[in-house]
Design a protein around this motif. Structure first.
Motif, short mmCIF file in Angstrom:
data_model
loop_
_atom_site.label_atom_id
_atom_site.label_comp_id
_atom_site.label_asym_id
_atom_site.label_seq_id
_atom_site.Cartn_x
_atom_site.Cartn_y
_atom_site.Cartn_z
N MET A 37 48.21 23.80 35.61
CA MET A 37 49.22 24.13 36.62
C MET A 37 50.43 24.78 35.95
N HIS A 38 50.82 24.26 34.81
CA HIS A 38 51.94 24.85 34.07
C HIS A 38 51.65 26.31 33.73
N ARG A 39 50.46 26.60 33.25
CA ARG A 39 50.10 27.98 32.88
C ARG A 39 50.17 28.90 34.10
N GLN A 40 49.64 28.44 35.23
CA GLN A 40 49.66 29.28 36.43
C GLN A 40 51.10 29.53 36.90
N LEU A 41 51.88 28.49 36.95
CA LEU A 41 53.26 28.63 37.41
C LEU A 41 54.10 29.43 36.42
N HIS A 42 53.81 29.28 35.15
CA HIS A 42 54.55 30.03 34.14
C HIS A 42 54.37 31.54 34.34
N ALA A 43 53.15 31.95 34.65
CA ALA A 43 52.89 33.38 34.91
C ALA A 43 53.66 33.86 36.13
N ILE A 44 53.67 33.06 37.19
CA ILE A 44 54.39 33.43 38.41
C ILE A 44 55.90 33.43 38.14
N LYS A 45 56.35 32.47 37.35
CA LYS A 45 57.77 32.38 37.02
C LYS A 45 58.25 33.64 36.33
N GLY A 46 57.43 34.17 35.44
CA GLY A 46 57.80 35.41 34.75
C GLY A 46 57.94 36.58 35.72
N MET A 47 57.00 36.69 36.63
CA MET A 47 57.09 37.77 37.63
C MET A 47 58.31 37.57 38.51
N ALA A 48 58.53 36.35 38.96
CA ALA A 48 59.64 36.06 39.86
C ALA A 48 60.98 36.30 39.17
N GLY A 49 61.05 35.98 37.89
CA GLY A 49 62.29 36.17 37.16
C GLY A 49 62.71 37.62 37.05
N MET A 50 61.74 38.49 36.97
CA MET A 50 62.05 39.91 36.83
C MET A 50 62.21 40.61 38.16
N LEU A 51 61.53 40.10 39.19
CA LEU A 51 61.36 40.93 40.38
C LEU A 51 61.74 40.29 41.71
N THR A 52 62.44 39.19 41.72
CA THR A 52 62.72 38.58 43.01
C THR A 52 64.07 37.87 43.00
N ARG A 53 64.37 37.25 44.09
CA ARG A 53 65.64 36.53 44.22
C ARG A 53 65.68 35.30 43.32
N GLU A 54 66.88 34.97 42.93
CA GLU A 54 67.10 33.85 42.01
C GLU A 54 66.61 32.53 42.58
N ALA A 55 66.76 32.30 43.88
CA ALA A 55 66.35 31.02 44.47
C ALA A 55 64.85 30.79 44.28
N LEU A 56 64.04 31.80 44.49
CA LEU A 56 62.60 31.65 44.30
C LEU A 56 62.29 31.42 42.82
N HIS A 57 62.92 32.17 41.96
CA HIS A 57 62.70 31.99 40.53
C HIS A 57 63.04 30.55 40.12
N GLN A 58 64.15 30.03 40.59
CA GLN A 58 64.55 28.67 40.24
C GLN A 58 63.55 27.64 40.78
N ALA A 59 63.06 27.86 41.99
CA ALA A 59 62.09 26.93 42.57
C ALA A 59 60.78 26.92 41.77
N VAL A 60 60.33 28.09 41.37
CA VAL A 60 59.12 28.17 40.54
C VAL A 60 59.38 27.49 39.19
#
Length: 103
Positions: A37-60
């Motif tokens: 689960m950590h590996r999957q979320l870590h990949a999404i976190k990277g995408m979210a950190g570069m390309l989306t709003r801060e609130a979503l990045h923080q939640a991920v």
């Protein structure tokens, strides 16, 4: 970035999210371990950190942190709450792609 670069980035992001979101949901249902689960979320976190709003990045990041520190109950709750946000993000990416293609 040039317009063609942005378009390519959106296409890649859509392709990744189309794979990552169902995989994350399936992993929750099947009860995979904290490391997976950590590996999957870590990949999404990277995408979210570069390309989306801060609130979503923080939640991920919070969900990822829970799994990384082997707190599966918290991780599961946070990850389940993320799924609708991730679906909305995918819809936004698709909307951007459609507008880009129409423009």
């Amino acid at each position: 970035l040039e317009p063609d670069d942005i378009h390519a980035l959106l296409i890649t992001l859509e392709a990744d999210l189309k794979v990552q979101i169902p995989a994350l949901s399936k992993s929750l249902e099947s009860g995979v371990g904290s490391d997976a689960m950590h590996r999957q979320l870590h990949a999404i976190k990277g995408m979210a950190g570069m390309l989306t709003r801060e609130a979503l990045h923080q939640a991920v990041a919070q969900a990822d942190d829970a799994w990384r520190h082997s707190r599966p109950d918290t991780g599961r709750t946070l990850t389940q709450a993320l799924l609708p946000w991730l679906d909305e993000w995918l819809a936004e990416v698709r909307d951007c792609l459609q507008r880009y293609s129409s423009g």
